[in-house]
Design a protein around this motif. Structure first.
Motif, PDB file in Angstrom:
ATOM      1  N   LYS B  42       0.832  -1.217   0.000  1.00  0.00           N
ATOM      2  CA  LYS B  42       0.000   0.000   0.000  1.00  0.00           C
ATOM      3  C   LYS B  42       0.860   1.258   0.000  1.00  0.00           C
ATOM      4  CE  LYS B  42      -2.235  -0.617   3.905  1.00  0.00           C
ATOM      5  NZ  LYS B  42      -1.859  -1.867   4.572  1.00  0.00           N
ATOM      6  N   THR B  43       1.822   1.308   0.938  1.00  0.00           N
ATOM      7  CA  THR B  43       2.638   2.517   1.071  1.00  0.00           C
ATOM      8  C   THR B  43       3.476   2.749  -0.183  1.00  0.00           C
ATOM      9  OG1 THR B  43       2.692   2.180   3.442  1.00  0.00           O
ATOM     10  CG2 THR B  43       4.305   3.678   2.544  1.00  0.00           C
ATOM     11  N   THR B  44       3.947   1.651  -0.777  1.00  0.00           N
ATOM     12  CA  THR B  44       4.720   1.788  -2.017  1.00  0.00           C
ATOM     13  C   THR B  44       3.873   2.439  -3.100  1.00  0.00           C
ATOM     14  OG1 THR B  44       5.976  -0.184  -1.452  1.00  0.00           O
ATOM     15  CG2 THR B  44       6.024   0.516  -3.740  1.00  0.00           C
ATOM     16  N   LEU B  45       2.636   1.967  -3.224  1.00  0.00           N
ATOM     17  CA  LEU B  45       1.752   2.535  -4.241  1.00  0.00           C
ATOM     18  C   LEU B  45       1.506   4.018  -3.959  1.00  0.00           C
ATOM     19  CD1 LEU B  45      -0.014   2.152  -6.704  1.00  0.00           C
ATOM     20  CD2 LEU B  45      -1.887   1.435  -5.217  1.00  0.00           C
ATOM     21  N   ILE B  46       1.265   4.331  -2.680  1.00  0.00           N
ATOM     22  CA  ILE B  46       1.006   5.729  -2.308  1.00  0.00           C
ATOM     23  C   ILE B  46       2.221   6.588  -2.608  1.00  0.00           C
ATOM     24  CG2 ILE B  46       0.717   7.244  -0.317  1.00  0.00           C
ATOM     25  CD1 ILE B  46      -1.172   5.136   0.835  1.00  0.00           C
ATOM     26  N   ARG B  47       3.398   6.063  -2.316  1.00  0.00           N
ATOM     27  CA  ARG B  47       4.612   6.851  -2.575  1.00  0.00           C
ATOM     28  C   ARG B  47       4.825   7.056  -4.068  1.00  0.00           C
ATOM     29  NH1 ARG B  47       8.859   4.485   1.930  1.00  0.00           N
ATOM     30  NH2 ARG B  47       8.020   5.674   3.684  1.00  0.00           N
ATOM     31  N   ILE B  48       4.425   6.075  -4.850  1.00  0.00           N
ATOM     32  CA  ILE B  48       4.558   6.248  -6.299  1.00  0.00           C
ATOM     33  C   ILE B  48       3.601   7.338  -6.770  1.00  0.00           C
ATOM     34  CG2 ILE B  48       4.134   5.145  -8.534  1.00  0.00           C
ATOM     35  CD1 ILE B  48       5.246   2.557  -7.283  1.00  0.00           C
ATOM     36  N   ILE B  52       7.227  10.244  -4.754  1.00  0.00           N
ATOM     37  CA  ILE B  52       8.381  10.154  -3.864  1.00  0.00           C
ATOM     38  C   ILE B  52       9.338   9.106  -4.440  1.00  0.00           C
ATOM     39  CG2 ILE B  52       9.137   9.475  -1.555  1.00  0.00           C
ATOM     40  CD1 ILE B  52       6.448  10.555  -0.545  1.00  0.00           C
ATOM     41  N   ILE B  53       8.765   8.040  -4.985  1.00  0.00           N
ATOM     42  CA  ILE B  53       9.577   7.055  -5.696  1.00  0.00           C
ATOM     43  C   ILE B  53       8.952   6.827  -7.073  1.00  0.00           C
ATOM     44  CG2 ILE B  53      10.511   5.894  -3.665  1.00  0.00           C
ATOM     45  CD1 ILE B  53       8.320   3.905  -3.774  1.00  0.00           C
ATOM     46  N   MET B  54       9.728   6.243  -7.942  1.00  0.00           N
ATOM     47  CA  MET B  54       9.257   6.010  -9.305  1.00  0.00           C
ATOM     48  C   MET B  54       8.910   4.530  -9.472  1.00  0.00           C
ATOM     49  SD  MET B  54       9.597   8.917 -10.674  1.00  0.00           S
ATOM     50  CE  MET B  54      10.397  10.449 -10.237  1.00  0.00           C
ATOM     51  N   SER B  55       7.888   4.280 -10.282  1.00  0.00           N
ATOM     52  CA  SER B  55       7.568   2.886 -10.565  1.00  0.00           C
ATOM     53  C   SER B  55       8.540   2.372 -11.624  1.00  0.00           C
ATOM     54  CB  SER B  55       6.134   2.773 -11.073  1.00  0.00           C
ATOM     55  OG  SER B  55       5.990   3.552 -12.237  1.00  0.00           O
ATOM     56  N   ASP B  56       8.736   1.042 -11.630  1.00  0.00           N
ATOM     57  CA  ASP B  56       9.622   0.457 -12.633  1.00  0.00           C
ATOM     58  C   ASP B  56       8.892   0.297 -13.958  1.00  0.00           C
ATOM     59  OD1 ASP B  56      11.545   0.305 -10.735  1.00  0.00           O
ATOM     60  OD2 ASP B  56      11.144  -1.773 -10.200  1.00  0.00           O
ATOM     61  N   ALA B  57       7.588   0.045 -13.852  1.00  0.00           N
ATOM     62  CA  ALA B  57       6.810  -0.138 -15.075  1.00  0.00           C
ATOM     63  C   ALA B  57       5.395   0.335 -14.809  1.00  0.00           C
ATOM     64  CB  ALA B  57       6.816  -1.609 -15.490  1.00  0.00           C
ATOM     65  N   GLY B  58       4.656   0.561 -15.887  1.00  0.00           N
ATOM     66  CA  GLY B  58       3.276   1.012 -15.743  1.00  0.00           C
ATOM     67  C   GLY B  58       3.202   2.520 -15.771  1.00  0.00           C
ATOM     68  N   ASN B  59       2.000   3.041 -15.857  1.00  0.00           N
ATOM     69  CA  ASN B  59       1.868   4.487 -15.840  1.00  0.00           C
ATOM     70  C   ASN B  59       0.667   4.919 -15.017  1.00  0.00           C
ATOM     71  OD1 ASN B  59      -0.546   5.093 -17.694  1.00  0.00           O
ATOM     72  ND2 ASN B  59       0.665   3.606 -18.866  1.00  0.00           N
TER      73      ASN B  59
END
Lengths: 427, 303
Positions: B42-48, B52-59
């Motif tokens: 959850k937190t990773t998704l929120i940070r993306i 705050i952080i970038m996703s490796d794939a997807g938009n």
């Protein structure tokens, strides 16, 4: 921003420069009270050479007669500051040069100043008497003294002759090098502390949702840097003005009084001092002032960015100050090396060691500042500057990559390997 | 119209995959529940979403536009781990955070006053954060999150650290913000608040999206055709369309039974059968709570 508004900061900014002149003022004040108060000193002169010979205005001299016991009694009863006892002196033996018959009594311990002041006056009369007895011409004696000041010059390849002064170069080099060193120590630590505060208070996640981590880090480094520079400028300004004011009020009479008491015996040395004062203008001309100031600003900022970035990265990586220790050490080593090397470098500014240390970005700011007053070939200076710029850009880049991961990591056991992983992580 | 769409978002950390091909769609002006156990991503998704952080794939798109730095002004983020500058005064702190989000000094001043009055914290504006109680600091942080009137509000466990009174106050504020046009992403693993607040939910477990849809749809799809009946009389001879799962005696000669419908038999079929046999006092279709669904899915995923 919070930093500037803290009361302790304001107090430190205002007080630190005050401390220095205040110390001088206190010393001068007590000094003047000690020597300036018209204390009563009894003189019991059994030799007959010292009648009315004490001219020092710091004391009221009362000349006693009679035995030492009576004088001591009178000294006790009337509460004078001190009692100087001069016994019979044997001048018959011209080879006698050591006199230890004199005695000084006081209620409290007589300070070194007082002691030497009396010794000086006793010696002056003794010398005068001995001179009279020897039948030599006093002018002749003075003309026999000599005072030497060696003029040193730099002879450049092109045959241009430049007056040099290694003493002043030494001081200038050391002061500027040391200033860079101190500034990094103090403000680098503050960067780390500030980053760590943001991380532990968890505000950082809110902030980085508004600004990029890299912007935050650079803002931190620049912000604290400008605070530091401002603080430094205020200090310099305050210290300069306050010391000037202080010397205007306390300095001259003191110096004059001292000069007055020393005049006959040390006239020659004093003249030498005046001569060297006259020389200072020439010495300052011999130091490349513009070059020093420009390169000081450059190395100062370069060193600050280089080390500031490292401190920021460490602050972001750890959870507490204790954890920071293991990383602090490797940062401090080059700094300590450079400050230790500085004292060697200023003795020998053109050695191999000096050259290499002034090229490596980690040590070059401090070391190069030690070399510049002695004159450094332009290509060396430029190369060192370019290396420093590359160094701090590289370091900021590396630090930024560690920082952006580190600030959001909690409870991770951090070591060098972790830092490397963070560095390579794509965020 | 979706305010936010994430398509096939994937994020890898050094050792593991934090998000695996996650897609979500968040309708405008809804309260969207982002659910999942601890460590689900959850937190990773929120940070993306917060960049705050970038996703490796997807938009990710916001209002149909690709996610860009300018969108930080559209988003208000309340992280799970709360924090403020302890040594800074409340008013100054709010001003600083508001200006970071691009508000002008005058506008920020006006809104800070408005919100502090609203939360009953006006007299604390000149106090340092470290002098505040935990609840007050939480309220200040909530104010900081909504000051710039974000279109998209991301609240990570917003009720942790609040007493029930203040939790209600915050809940009412969330509803009001929604009614004024904001969309709320609400990340939690506390299901009772989801039950009260959310219109739509997505469930993430082990980096993957397990489930999404509106709350009512999901509940409908998880109901299993069970009915709870209290009655007087003897329950006997139900048709094969319905199974009597369990029966227990309750007071005043009443009984309570749990009945499982077979196939697509609807409640009316059951009532018809019951009326002829017993005196019905209550009839309730058993609808699973989000909590039940959550546990069922997460535990199902474990096995």
């Amino acid at each position: 921003m919070t930093r500037v508004k803290k009361k302790s900061f304001l107090i430190a900014t205002i007080l630190t420069p005050l401390i220095f002149p205040a110390l001088i003022a206190v010393v001068v004040y007590f000094g003047s009270r000690e020597s300036g108060g018209p204390e009563n000193v009894y003189v019991l002169d059994q030799s007959g050479f010292y009648d009315e010979q004490f001219t020092d205005e710091s004391y009221n001299y009362t000349y006693l007669t009679g035995s030492l016991e009576d004088a001591k009694q009178q000294f006790q009863d009337e509460g004078a500051y001190g009692l100087l006892y001069i016994p019979e002196i044997n001048f018959e033996d011209p080879s006698k040069t050591y006199y230890d018959e004199f005695e000084f009594y006081s209620k409290s311990n007589a300070g070194v100043n007082i002691e030497s002041s009396f010794e000086r006056q006793l010696r002056r009369v003794l010398e005068q008497v001995k001179l009279d007895r020897s039948g030599l011409d006093p002018d002749m004696i003075n003309s026999l003294k000599a005072n030497v000041d060696l003029n040193t010059f730099n002879l450049s390849d092109t045959g241009e002759v430049k007056e040099s002064n290694s003493g002043l170069n030494l001081i200038v080099g050391y002061i500027f090098g040391f200033m860079i060193y101190m500034f990094i120590f103090i403000y680098g630590g503050q960067i780390m502390q500030s980053v760590l505060d943001e991380k532990t208070s968890r505000i950082v996640e809110v902030i980085v949702s508004s600004v990029r981590p890299f912007q935050l880090m650079m803002g931190k480094v620049l912000g604290i840097g400008s605070v530091g520079v401002t603080q430094l400028l205020i200090w310099v300004a305050l210290v300069t003005s306050l010391t000037t004011v202080g010397f205007t009020f306390f300095g001259p009479p003191e110096a004059a009084a001292m000069a007055g008491s020393q005049m006959p015996a040390e006239a020659v040395e004093l003249t030498a001092t005046q001569e060297s004062i006259a020389n200072i203008q020439g010495m300052i001309d011999s130091v490349p002032v513009t070059q020093i100031v420009v390169s000081f600003i450059f190395y100062f900022l370069g060193a600050y960015f280089l080390y500031g970035a490292m401190y920021a990265a460490i602050g972001s990586a750890v959870d507490s100050l204790q954890d920071a220790q293991q990383f602090m050490f490797p940062i401090m080593i080059p700094l300590i090396v450079s400050i230790v090397a500085l004292s060697i470098v200023i003795q020998n500014p053109d050695s191999q060691l000096s050259f290499w240390l002034s090229m490596v970005p980690f040590t070059s700011p401090v070391v190069m500042m030690g070399r510049i007053p002695f004159g450094v070939p332009m290509w060396e200076l430029l190369l060192s500057m370019v290396l420093l710029v590359l160094g701090f850009i590289g370091m900021i880049w590396v630090a930024g990559r560690i920082y952006r991961v580190g600030i959001l990591m909690y409870g991770v056991k951090v070591n060098w390997k972790t830092l490397k992983v963070w560095f390579t992580t794509k965020v | 119209m979706n305010i936010l769409e994430a398509h096939n978002v994937t994020k890898n950390y050094a050792a593991h995959r934090a998000l695996d091909d996650v897609s979500i769609e968040i309708p405008k002006q809804s309260i969207f529940g982002l659910l999942g156990p601890n460590g689900a991503g959850k937190t990773t998704l929120i940070r993306i979403i917060n960049q705050i952080i970038m996703s490796d794939a997807g938009n990710i798109t916001i209002n149909g536009e690709k996610l860009e730095p300018k969108h930080i002004q559209v988003i208000g983020y309340l992280p799970e781990e709360r924090g403020l500058y302890k040594k800074m005064k409340v008013g100054e702190q709010l001003m600083y955070l508001a200006q970071l989000k691009g508000l002008s000094n005058a506008e920020a001043r006006k809104r800070i006053k408005h919100w502090l009055d609203r939360m009953g914290l006006s007299e604390w504006a000149g106090k340092k954060v470290e002098d505040l109680s935990k609840g007050m600091a939480q309220k200040i942080q909530f104010i900081a999150t909504v000051l710039h009137e974000p279109e998209l509000l991301i609240l990570d466990e917003p009720f942790s650290g609040f007493d029930p009174v203040n939790a209600n106050l915050i809940k009412d504020e969330i509803f009001e913000l929604r009614d004024k046009g904001a969309t709320v992403i609400f990340s939690t693993h506390r299901m009772e608040s989801v039950e009260q607040l959310c219109d739509d939910i997505v469930l993430i477990n082990k980096s993957k999206k397990i489930l999404d849809g509106t709350k009512s749809e999901i509940k409908k799809s998880f109901k299993s055709g069970k009915y709870n009946v209290t009655y007087k009389g003897a329950m006997a001879g139900l048709s094969t369309n319905f199974d009597l799962v369990e029966t227990k005696e309750i007071e005043d000669g009443m009984s309570e039974s749990l009945i499982q419908a077979q196939g697509d038999h609807n409640p009316n079929d059951l009532i018809k059968e019951l009326i002829s046999r017993v005196e019905v006092h209550s009839f309730v279709e058993v609808i699973p709570s989000i909590n039940d669904i959550f546990i069922q899915i997460v535990e199902g995923g474990e096995s």
